[in-house]
Scaffold this motif. Structure first.
Motif, PDB file in Angstrom:
ATOM      1  N   SER A  20       0.673  -1.338  -0.077  1.00 56.06           N
ATOM      2  CA  SER A  20      -0.081   0.163   0.014  1.00 56.06           C
ATOM      3  C   SER A  20       0.721   1.202   0.055  1.00 56.06           C
ATOM      4  CB  SER A  20      -1.073   0.175   1.195  1.00 56.06           C
ATOM      5  OG  SER A  20      -1.790  -0.994   1.304  1.00 56.06           O
ATOM      6  N   ARG A  21       0.144   2.344  -0.573  1.00 56.54           N
ATOM      7  CA  ARG A  21       0.900   3.811  -0.202  1.00 56.54           C
ATOM      8  C   ARG A  21       0.938   4.154   1.211  1.00 56.54           C
ATOM      9  NH1 ARG A  21       2.429   6.424  -5.003  1.00 56.54           N
ATOM     10  NH2 ARG A  21       3.695   7.683  -3.585  1.00 56.54           N
ATOM     11  N   ILE A  22       1.697   4.385   1.948  1.00 63.18           N
ATOM     12  CA  ILE A  22       1.856   4.631   3.336  1.00 63.18           C
ATOM     13  C   ILE A  22       2.780   6.008   3.426  1.00 63.18           C
ATOM     14  CG2 ILE A  22       2.382   4.222   5.538  1.00 63.18           C
ATOM     15  CD1 ILE A  22       2.260   1.100   4.592  1.00 63.18           C
ATOM     16  N   ALA A  23       2.032   6.821   4.156  1.00 59.20           N
ATOM     17  CA  ALA A  23       2.587   8.295   4.655  1.00 59.20           C
ATOM     18  C   ALA A  23       3.048   7.930   6.026  1.00 59.20           C
ATOM     19  CB  ALA A  23       1.981   9.564   4.426  1.00 59.20           C
ATOM     20  N   VAL A  24       4.423   8.002   6.308  1.00 61.54           N
ATOM     21  CA  VAL A  24       4.930   8.037   7.702  1.00 61.54           C
ATOM     22  C   VAL A  24       5.427   9.534   7.925  1.00 61.54           C
ATOM     23  CG1 VAL A  24       6.762   7.048   8.931  1.00 61.54           C
ATOM     24  CG2 VAL A  24       6.035   5.533   7.275  1.00 61.54           C
ATOM     25  N   CYS A  25       4.642  10.015   9.071  1.00 60.11           N
ATOM     26  CA  CYS A  25       4.588  11.094   9.737  1.00 60.11           C
ATOM     27  C   CYS A  25       5.675  11.330  10.840  1.00 60.11           C
ATOM     28  CB  CYS A  25       3.238  11.620   9.779  1.00 60.11           C
ATOM     29  SG  CYS A  25       3.282  13.221  10.832  1.00 60.11           S
ATOM     30  N   LEU A  26       6.841  12.035  10.845  1.00 61.23           N
ATOM     31  CA  LEU A  26       7.744  11.761  11.921  1.00 61.23           C
ATOM     32  C   LEU A  26       7.795  13.149  12.554  1.00 61.23           C
ATOM     33  CD1 LEU A  26       9.668   9.827  12.974  1.00 61.23           C
ATOM     34  CD2 LEU A  26      11.500  10.711  11.400  1.00 61.23           C
ATOM     35  N   VAL A  27       7.655  13.167  13.761  1.00 56.11           N
ATOM     36  CA  VAL A  27       7.492  14.656  14.467  1.00 56.11           C
ATOM     37  C   VAL A  27       8.477  14.667  15.571  1.00 56.11           C
ATOM     38  CG1 VAL A  27       5.197  15.014  13.497  1.00 56.11           C
ATOM     39  CG2 VAL A  27       5.387  14.068  15.773  1.00 56.11           C
ATOM     40  N   GLY A  28       8.872  15.953  15.992  1.00 53.79           N
ATOM     41  CA  GLY A  28       9.325  16.107  17.173  1.00 53.79           C
ATOM     42  C   GLY A  28      10.630  16.572  17.156  1.00 53.79           C
ATOM     43  N   GLY A  29      11.190  16.879  18.218  1.00 54.38           N
ATOM     44  CA  GLY A  29      12.801  17.327  18.212  1.00 54.38           C
ATOM     45  C   GLY A  29      13.812  16.128  18.152  1.00 54.38           C
ATOM     46  N   ALA A  30      14.985  16.454  17.507  1.00 56.45           N
ATOM     47  CA  ALA A  30      15.903  15.254  17.123  1.00 56.45           C
ATOM     48  C   ALA A  30      16.498  14.855  18.449  1.00 56.45           C
ATOM     49  CB  ALA A  30      16.915  16.133  16.490  1.00 56.45           C
ATOM     50  N   ARG A  31      16.663  15.483  19.621  1.00 54.66           N
ATOM     51  CA  ARG A  31      17.298  15.036  20.688  1.00 54.66           C
ATOM     52  C   ARG A  31      18.342  13.810  20.790  1.00 54.66           C
ATOM     53  NH1 ARG A  31      12.276  16.813  22.439  1.00 54.66           N
ATOM     54  NH2 ARG A  31      11.191  14.913  22.208  1.00 54.66           N
ATOM     55  N   ARG A  32      17.769  12.520  20.880  1.00 58.87           N
ATOM     56  CA  ARG A  32      18.676  11.585  20.705  1.00 58.87           C
ATOM     57  C   ARG A  32      18.424  10.612  19.528  1.00 58.87           C
ATOM     58  NH1 ARG A  32      22.372  10.892  25.119  1.00 58.87           N
ATOM     59  NH2 ARG A  32      21.249  11.910  27.041  1.00 58.87           N
ATOM     60  N   PHE A  33      18.276  11.276  18.190  1.00 60.79           N
ATOM     61  CA  PHE A  33      17.928  10.903  16.991  1.00 60.79           C
ATOM     62  C   PHE A  33      18.990   9.760  16.439  1.00 60.79           C
ATOM     63  CE2 PHE A  33      16.835  10.805  12.450  1.00 60.79           C
ATOM     64  CZ  PHE A  33      15.702  10.383  12.383  1.00 60.79           C
ATOM     65  N   GLU A  34      20.229  10.187  17.065  1.00 61.08           N
ATOM     66  CA  GLU A  34      21.400   9.007  16.621  1.00 61.08           C
ATOM     67  C   GLU A  34      20.904   7.781  16.932  1.00 61.08           C
ATOM     68  OE1 GLU A  34      22.989  11.027  20.480  1.00 61.08           O
ATOM     69  OE2 GLU A  34      21.528  11.336  18.796  1.00 61.08           O
ATOM     70  N   LEU A  35      20.001   7.726  18.248  1.00 60.41           N
ATOM     71  CA  LEU A  35      19.895   6.286  18.727  1.00 60.41           C
ATOM     72  C   LEU A  35      18.459   5.761  18.100  1.00 60.41           C
ATOM     73  CD1 LEU A  35      20.343   7.130  22.607  1.00 60.41           C
ATOM     74  CD2 LEU A  35      22.142   6.448  20.795  1.00 60.41           C
ATOM     75  N   THR A  36      17.497   6.770  18.142  1.00 63.03           N
ATOM     76  CA  THR A  36      16.187   6.152  17.390  1.00 63.03           C
ATOM     77  C   THR A  36      16.207   6.112  15.818  1.00 63.03           C
ATOM     78  OG1 THR A  36      15.426   8.479  17.592  1.00 63.03           O
ATOM     79  CG2 THR A  36      15.113   7.104  19.466  1.00 63.03           C
ATOM     80  N   GLY A  37      16.771   7.124  15.323  1.00 63.48           N
ATOM     81  CA  GLY A  37      16.477   7.244  13.988  1.00 63.48           C
ATOM     82  C   GLY A  37      16.834   6.021  13.039  1.00 63.48           C
TER      83      GLY A  37
END
Length: 425
Positions: free
Chosen positions: A82-99
């Protein structure tokens, strides 16, 4: 000798009545599916107008356990396509761990998913350079945050209680969420198609397993169980067009809540009221992610306290707060601690040793990096180390790649983002 018309008609009618309708589907559906999925592959063509019919098929035609599913595509396979939009919101903070976990366990699991990033500019925004590794980047908006005006209805409907930045914090969060919906609608209009599903999740979510297709349920809005704070857990949402449009309209529906008589709501209770007053049915599910948090909480948690899970917890943690730590409490200790919690507040399940608790009354403990690397594995550990040692030229190069891959780009110059961040490292 020729038989009478009546004698001929009777065997024919009997033959038709015995014809299994599934054989009609078997004959006609391959051609129909080709037309429908052709419209997905080439959304700018007039065939894209068939998207509602395509959504109907995905939602209804292949549910159940008919032999037709086995012959062609199962419901899970259709969700994946399916065509899916993934909406990612918020401040980067620990994005090196979560991204990296978001890229691997959501975006790469669904080949037709498009990423939409809506985030404020801060010292950590340079970490979004990691998104150059995302399979498909539709739209990126990194903006300079400004205070939002507070209306009378917002003052009545919302409460500052338990919000780190009072009502203004809630408004900023709601603005992030609804802004991402605006980005999606704009992109759909530009490309002349509609997404089948919208997944709204947070930048600070760490996923230890892939998002399963079973959590895409037509006509229902799926949210994590637990951490509901008197309403519904709003750290993730999965829905079709109709349910997602209501769920993500966090700011614009506040006047409707005011008219309905709702007052002094936190984010979670406002979210629940938003769905129920607009006729959106919801389902709570256990989901394999947690929200990586630097906030400090009393330990052990009281009845209305907040448990913080160790990142090493098998889970699913369904969006509970977490951090990499040496587990201070597990097994029977965790059972006793969780038994104290009010189940309508911040609880999460702990069956079969799925939950280990951190003592989050202080900052992250010394050596957390090694604990994260052990839990996350070599690939994610390498990304963490790369961000930790990133140079300006590396950041600029990666942002150049990301901007080139994005269809829509609305962000400050890469030099501003990278310099702001790396000056603090």
């Amino acid at each position: 000798m020729q038989g009478s018309p009546k004698k001929i008609a009777m065997p024919f009618a009997k033959w038709v009545s015995c014809l299994d309708w599934r054989w009609l589907l078997f004959i006609g559906s391959p051609l129909f599916l080709f037309v429908v999925f052709f419209s997905t592959s080439f959304p700018s063509t007039p065939l894209s107008s068939l998207w509602p019919l395509r959504r109907f098929i995905i939602s209804h035609a292949f549910q159940g356990n008919s032999t037709f599913n086995g012959d062609f595509l199962s419901k899970d396979q259709l969700v994946v396509r399916s065509r899916i939009a993934v909406c990612l919101v918020g401040g980067a903070r620990r994005f090196e761990l979560t991204g990296p976990s978001i890229i691997d366990n959501i975006l790469k699991q669904y080949p037709n998913s498009d990423l939409f990033l809506h985030s404020p500019l801060d010292k950590d925004a340079f970490k979004f350079s990691l998104l150059k590794n995302a399979p498909r980047v539709a739209s990126v908006r990194i903006f300079q945050p400004q205070p939002l005006p507070q209306t009378e209805s917002e003052t009545r409907v919302l409460t500052a209680l338990n919000s780190p930045n009072a009502i203004q914090g809630l408004l900023q969060y709601f603005n992030l969420v609804e802004g991402c919906l605006t980005m999606i609608k704009s992109y759909e209009a530009k490309k002349n198609f509609k997404y089948d599903w919208i997944v709204r999740t947070r930048v600070d979510g760490y996923w230890n397993r892939p998002l399963d297709p079973e959590h895409f349920i037509a006509g229902e809005y799926v949210v994590p169980e637990g951490s509901s704070y008197g309403g519904l857990n709003d750290r993730l949402g999965i829905g079709d067009q109709r349910t997602s449009t209501v769920a993500l309209s966090r700011l614009s529906l506040i006047p409707a809540l005011d008219s309905a008589g709702f007052h002094s709501l936190n984010s979670e209770t406002a979210f629940k009221a938003q769905l129920t007053t607009h006729g959106v049915s919801y389902v709570t599910k256990r989901l394999p992610f947690c929200v990586v948090s630097d906030r400090r909480y009393d330990f052990p948690p009281s009845e209305f306290g907040v448990p913080v899970a160790a990142l090493s917890s098998p889970g699913p943690l369904s969006g509970a707060k977490c951090r990499p730590c040496r587990a201070a409490c597990k097994g029977e200790c965790a059972e006793r601690a969780m038994a104290v919690l009010n189940r309508g507040w911040s609880w999460t399940r702990l069956e079969n040793g799925s939950l280990r608790l951190c003592n989050a009354s202080g900052g992250w403990e010394e050596g957390w990096q090694a604990r994260f690397d052990k839990v996350a594995g070599k690939k994610f550990a390498a990304t963490r180390k790369r961000i930790q040692s990133m140079k300006l030229e590396d950041c600029l190069r990666d942002f150049k790649i990301l901007q080139k891959r994005a269809v829509t780009w609305d962000a400050p110059p890469a030099t501003e983002i990278c310099t702001l961040g790396l000056a603090h490292t």
